[in-house]
Motif scaffolding. Sequence first.
Motif, short mmCIF file in Angstrom:
data_model
loop_
_atom_site.label_atom_id
_atom_site.label_comp_id
_atom_site.label_asym_id
_atom_site.label_seq_id
_atom_site.Cartn_x
_atom_site.Cartn_y
_atom_site.Cartn_z
N PRO B 487 -34.29 4.05 -18.65
CA PRO B 487 -33.35 5.15 -18.88
C PRO B 487 -32.23 5.11 -17.83
CG PRO B 487 -35.37 5.94 -17.86
CD PRO B 487 -35.57 4.49 -18.15
N VAL B 488 -31.04 5.54 -18.24
CA VAL B 488 -29.92 5.55 -17.30
C VAL B 488 -30.20 6.57 -16.19
CG1 VAL B 488 -28.59 7.24 -18.61
CG2 VAL B 488 -27.40 5.60 -17.13
N GLU B 489 -29.93 6.17 -14.96
CA GLU B 489 -30.19 7.04 -13.81
C GLU B 489 -28.87 7.62 -13.31
OE1 GLU B 489 -33.10 7.81 -12.62
OE2 GLU B 489 -34.37 6.37 -13.68
N ALA B 490 -28.98 8.65 -12.50
CA ALA B 490 -27.77 9.25 -11.91
C ALA B 490 -26.96 8.19 -11.18
CB ALA B 490 -28.17 10.37 -10.96
N ALA B 491 -27.66 7.28 -10.52
CA ALA B 491 -26.96 6.24 -9.76
C ALA B 491 -26.16 5.33 -10.69
CB ALA B 491 -27.95 5.43 -8.94
N ASP B 492 -26.68 5.11 -11.91
CA ASP B 492 -25.93 4.30 -12.88
C ASP B 492 -24.62 4.97 -13.25
OD1 ASP B 492 -27.59 1.92 -13.81
OD2 ASP B 492 -29.06 3.54 -13.95
N PHE B 497 -18.75 5.27 -12.97
CA PHE B 497 -17.58 6.10 -12.70
C PHE B 497 -16.74 5.46 -11.59
CE2 PHE B 497 -15.56 9.66 -10.42
CZ PHE B 497 -14.83 10.22 -11.45
N ALA B 498 -17.43 5.03 -10.52
CA ALA B 498 -16.72 4.44 -9.39
C ALA B 498 -16.03 3.13 -9.80
CB ALA B 498 -17.70 4.19 -8.24
N MET B 499 -16.72 2.32 -10.61
CA MET B 499 -16.11 1.06 -11.04
C MET B 499 -14.85 1.32 -11.87
SD MET B 499 -17.11 -1.74 -9.84
CE MET B 499 -16.41 -3.04 -10.84
N ASN B 500 -14.90 2.35 -12.72
CA ASN B 500 -13.71 2.67 -13.53
C ASN B 500 -12.54 3.05 -12.64
OD1 ASN B 500 -14.87 2.11 -15.94
ND2 ASN B 500 -15.50 4.22 -16.35
N LEU B 501 -12.83 3.85 -11.61
CA LEU B 501 -11.76 4.23 -10.68
C LEU B 501 -11.19 2.99 -10.00
CD1 LEU B 501 -13.16 7.39 -8.84
CD2 LEU B 501 -11.36 7.30 -10.57
N ARG B 502 -12.08 2.13 -9.57
CA ARG B 502 -11.64 0.91 -8.89
C ARG B 502 -10.72 0.10 -9.79
NH1 ARG B 502 -17.30 0.52 -6.85
NH2 ARG B 502 -17.17 0.59 -4.58
N GLN B 503 -11.18 -0.10 -11.03
CA GLN B 503 -10.40 -0.93 -11.93
C GLN B 503 -9.06 -0.29 -12.25
OE1 GLN B 503 -13.67 -1.62 -14.33
NE2 GLN B 503 -13.85 -3.76 -13.67
N SER B 504 -9.10 1.02 -12.38
CA SER B 504 -7.87 1.73 -12.68
C SER B 504 -6.85 1.55 -11.54
CB SER B 504 -8.21 3.21 -12.90
OG SER B 504 -7.06 3.97 -12.95
N LEU B 505 -7.32 1.67 -10.31
CA LEU B 505 -6.40 1.53 -9.18
C LEU B 505 -5.94 0.08 -9.02
CD1 LEU B 505 -8.15 4.03 -6.84
CD2 LEU B 505 -5.72 4.08 -7.36
N SER B 684 -18.01 13.08 -6.22
CA SER B 684 -18.86 13.97 -7.03
C SER B 684 -18.01 15.07 -7.65
CB SER B 684 -19.98 14.54 -6.18
OG SER B 684 -19.42 15.31 -5.13
N ALA B 685 -17.02 15.57 -6.91
CA ALA B 685 -16.16 16.63 -7.46
C ALA B 685 -15.28 16.09 -8.57
CB ALA B 685 -15.31 17.23 -6.34
#
Lengths: 341, 797
Positions: B487-492, B497-505, B684-685
């Motif tokens: 099952p997908v975990e919070a850490a996943d 989310f973080a990878m998307n931000l990275r790629q976006s920037l 997180s925010a």
Amino acid sequence: MLSQLDSLKTEALAAIEAAQDESALEAVRVNFLGKKGSVTALSQGMKDVPVDQKKEVGAKLNDVRTAVTDGIESKKLALQAAKDAKAVEGIDVTLPGRPGAGVGALHPLTQIRDLAIRTLRRMGFALAEGPEIETEWHCFDALNTPADHPARNEKDTFYLPDGRLLRTHTSSVQIRTMEAAKSLPVRIIAPGAAYRRDEIDATHLSVFNQLEGLYVANDVSLGDLKGTLEYFFREIFGANTAVRFRPHFFPFTEPSFEIDVKLEAKGKDARWIEIAGCGMVDPAVFTAINKARGDTLFDPDTTTGFAFGLGLDRLAMIMHGITDIRHLIDNDVRFLQQFAA
Amino acid sequence: MQTSLSWLSTHLDLSSYTVPQLSDLLTFAGVEVEGIEEKGVTTDKVVVAQIQSFVQHPDADKLSVCQVDDGSGTPRQIVCGAKNFKAGDKVPLALPGAVLTGGFTIREGKLRGVDSLGMMCSGKELGLGEDHSGLLIMSPDSPVGTPFNQLNPADVLFDLEITPNRPDLLSHLGLARELAALTGLPLKSERDHAKTATKPKRAAEDQIAIQAAEACPLYTARLIKGVKVGPSPDWLRRRLESIGLRPINSIVDITNFVLMEMGQPLHAFDLDKLNGGIGVRMAAEGEKFLALDGQTYALQTDDLVIADSQRPVAIAGVMGGEETGVTDTTVNVLLESAYFAPSGIRRTSRRLGLSSDSSYRFERGIDPQQVSGASELATKLILSIAGGTAEDVILAAGEAPTLVGEVTLDEDRARKLLGTPDMQGDEIHAILEKLGLTKKSASKQESRWLIPSYRLDLQRPVDLIEEVARVIGLDRVPSRQTAVASPVEAADRAYDFAMNLRQSLASRGFFEAQTLRLISTAQLADNPNTAEPVAVKNPLSEDHTTLRPSIVPGLIATAALNIRQGLHRLRFFELGRVFLQLPKGGSREEERLAILLSGPVSPSSWHAREPQAADIHELVGQIQNLTRTPFEVRPAKENTANFLLTSELRAGNRVLGWIAQLHPARARDIDARHPVYVAELLLSALRQGSTGPTKFEELPRFPGMTRDVAMEVPADLPHAKVATFFASQKHPLFVGAEVFDVFTDPTGTKMAKDRKSIAWTLTYRASDKTLETAEVDAAHTSILSALEKTLPAVVRR
């Protein structure tokens, strides 16, 4: 009248041919086809044409009008085409493109970590994490490390004034995960930073990056460990990569192995490069976890598992042929832009 | 551990194995080979030659032309630069074709016009030590023409990493035992010294008194009188030198030899310098001790010492004393062989920063059963080399502790853990037996094993399974790949989310940095936010004293580094953890995203040599493009010293992060050419605003209409106030408003300095019909009149 029509047609087509732009062409149209134009004037003369000639003259008149109209239409298209061609004249397409916002890049460590994570996720590993400021229990005791083990020394490990420490490996996430697990199997990977009290030089950082893996269930064998890690390193380094397991020692796994992959450096013979440590979870770890949990979910008599850990900085260096680890923390754009996607 | 192949070969015949084969054998038994060094002469083309005559070289003062006998019957001419020989000396001669250390090949040639058909060698040229002062002069009875390596066999030195669980491998005998098990070769049993020891006799209290039985369960002493101490014989010196030890005198060399032979540290005292019997006791607090290395150590009550009636004479297991050691004048010797408990030795060695070959072995654990055997071997060697007479008995106090016992192996469990279901019990038994374990009993399921005294690591069933795994190797284990539906975990979610931000920037021209999480105390000033940082108790240097409470200081350092390289368009981000001290103790770790930008909005190019430099609005725009969460920018009341324009980004009550401009003074410090802007966002925010699938909104079916409005307002009225006004308008036809112009006139000619003109476009639409002009006008008028009532604005009509 017929001869008049013939010469009018010749005159009109010549005028069309001579028109240099759209407004000249429009003037020609008005001149011949406008309300007061010559063709219009002649067609108004139709009423005076004798009846027996009406058919012939009428046909001729139509022919002239069609010829002039078509001539104007095709000239119009030709003029537009010439104008379109002129619009791109002299454009040097070989000039560099506009840079827009420019090209950025993900850090090579991020890229290698993501490759590793994507590969292991395909095998059903979920991500896990834990604190970097750790208790000695999570970092050492629960991982079966003797109380007077040298790694616990203040010479090798960073401590905080309150007695906690900066984790020396991501293996503490194994403990955090098993403490919180609701059921088996536990199948996780944990990328994260770890700390060792090393002087920074070409091959050492005091803060470095690891990837931890753990699979615990009721029937996990050394064969699972071998199959998983062979798959992993072949996905990373290529399908034909040779992978070997050398027996080694870690306090928290038994049996333990170090993993070498055989890689070719530029212009050199392929050689074995140490890349990771792994092993079967030591039953003492399960015993410690159960004691902390107050139950027997990780029954050391029936539960088995494997764990592995690898250095992502080292992996990035091997993958990209980076010769000095400090490049990874300097963030010199001349370095970073080499890794643009 | 430095291990000599020729030394190992005294215990078993390894001649059928090549060096790479031995290296592999050790590697796959868990002994990492960190280096292999060939010592001495391997080629047969270096032979013993005798110098018959020599004359001065006609054209070179420093060279001699020698005629030598190489055993072939024909004299050979060699030009030589050394001076340390005379006619009749025997020397090593490298014949043409010989390859010497460093890959240097000997060829026939001319030296200053004179033929030279080979080279006479120094010790260094043959890879035998460092002596390069002249030719290696051999003993006169060396037979001419004999290959040099027949008289001085070559050796191979393995540098081995012995893992901490295998202290039994810290000796040549131990390694030989392991190799015998792995190869099936027989050990030359007469060399297994532990088995031939004299039975110890209990010592009287006044001879040996152990007052710390836990730290020293067993102490033995043997008295050897009338020895003649001198240099060791060649074979002994060679053995020690081969593994990098410096010969000292015969007695000390013998104790070192036994240490490297059996792994049992010994110590020899000069009996005449001891006062009274031997005491094994804890040191007194502050007791001083002058050790063999010439240093004086201050001891504590948890340091174990060997003492005579007056003073400590050794730090037990670590180092002997300067005053009681064996010297060339020693006549009577007390030979110590003991078992010291590992933890005490480790503690003392570490605290004093004093490590020796002896402490290294005691702190890992030695075989208690070898204590007498080692004493016996050393005694025999002393008697044969230094003479004297030994007392018949070994005096002993205490008992050899029993550290291993019997272990039961569930063989089914072994097969399961190894993943080798077909493995037969017989094979498992054979492996354990060849490793020296004794089968006490066996049933279908289980077998019970007696562990040899030197295998301190074999305590539990899993330790035996490890032995089987080590011996069969992983090649025998079939690979198995399992995939588990996890099952997908919070850490996943957080990671994605973080990878998307990275790629976006990254796709918008930003470079991802990774800076160290440990920063200097000085760098704390580069945090736009005030936070209590977490300090490290034992930092390694001033540059890394504190866990970062913000990523921004790292990005400013990154900017500074790149500015030094001449880069002035800076676009960086970093995503990672920060550490905050909590007021009531403890700490919090949170993931943040920091952004730094400075310089032109796009890279300079032929289109635009110097594009406009970014301002803080570009930073705000970049953040708006990152998140679907609308936020307001709320200027902070205060700035930290290194920042201006610090503002909080808020979505309702949720703080998303901060933006700020680096103070121009600080920017000048790092030679920034353009203003530097930073932001730090709380992941997180940010993520709270983007969970769950997007809900589709019906597309408008009818066209909207727009109306522009220009108004004059006080210069200090923030945009946010006007935006809030429009956002709160509930007129059914009103869709939204956007600012499209802001005009100020600092000269005051077109408009007062304290006023500004702003212009907005308002959009109106109905969901069920195309609007009439009059309807829109009416709506617009009502909103404008509300505007003038709510804000200090004068609408230009």
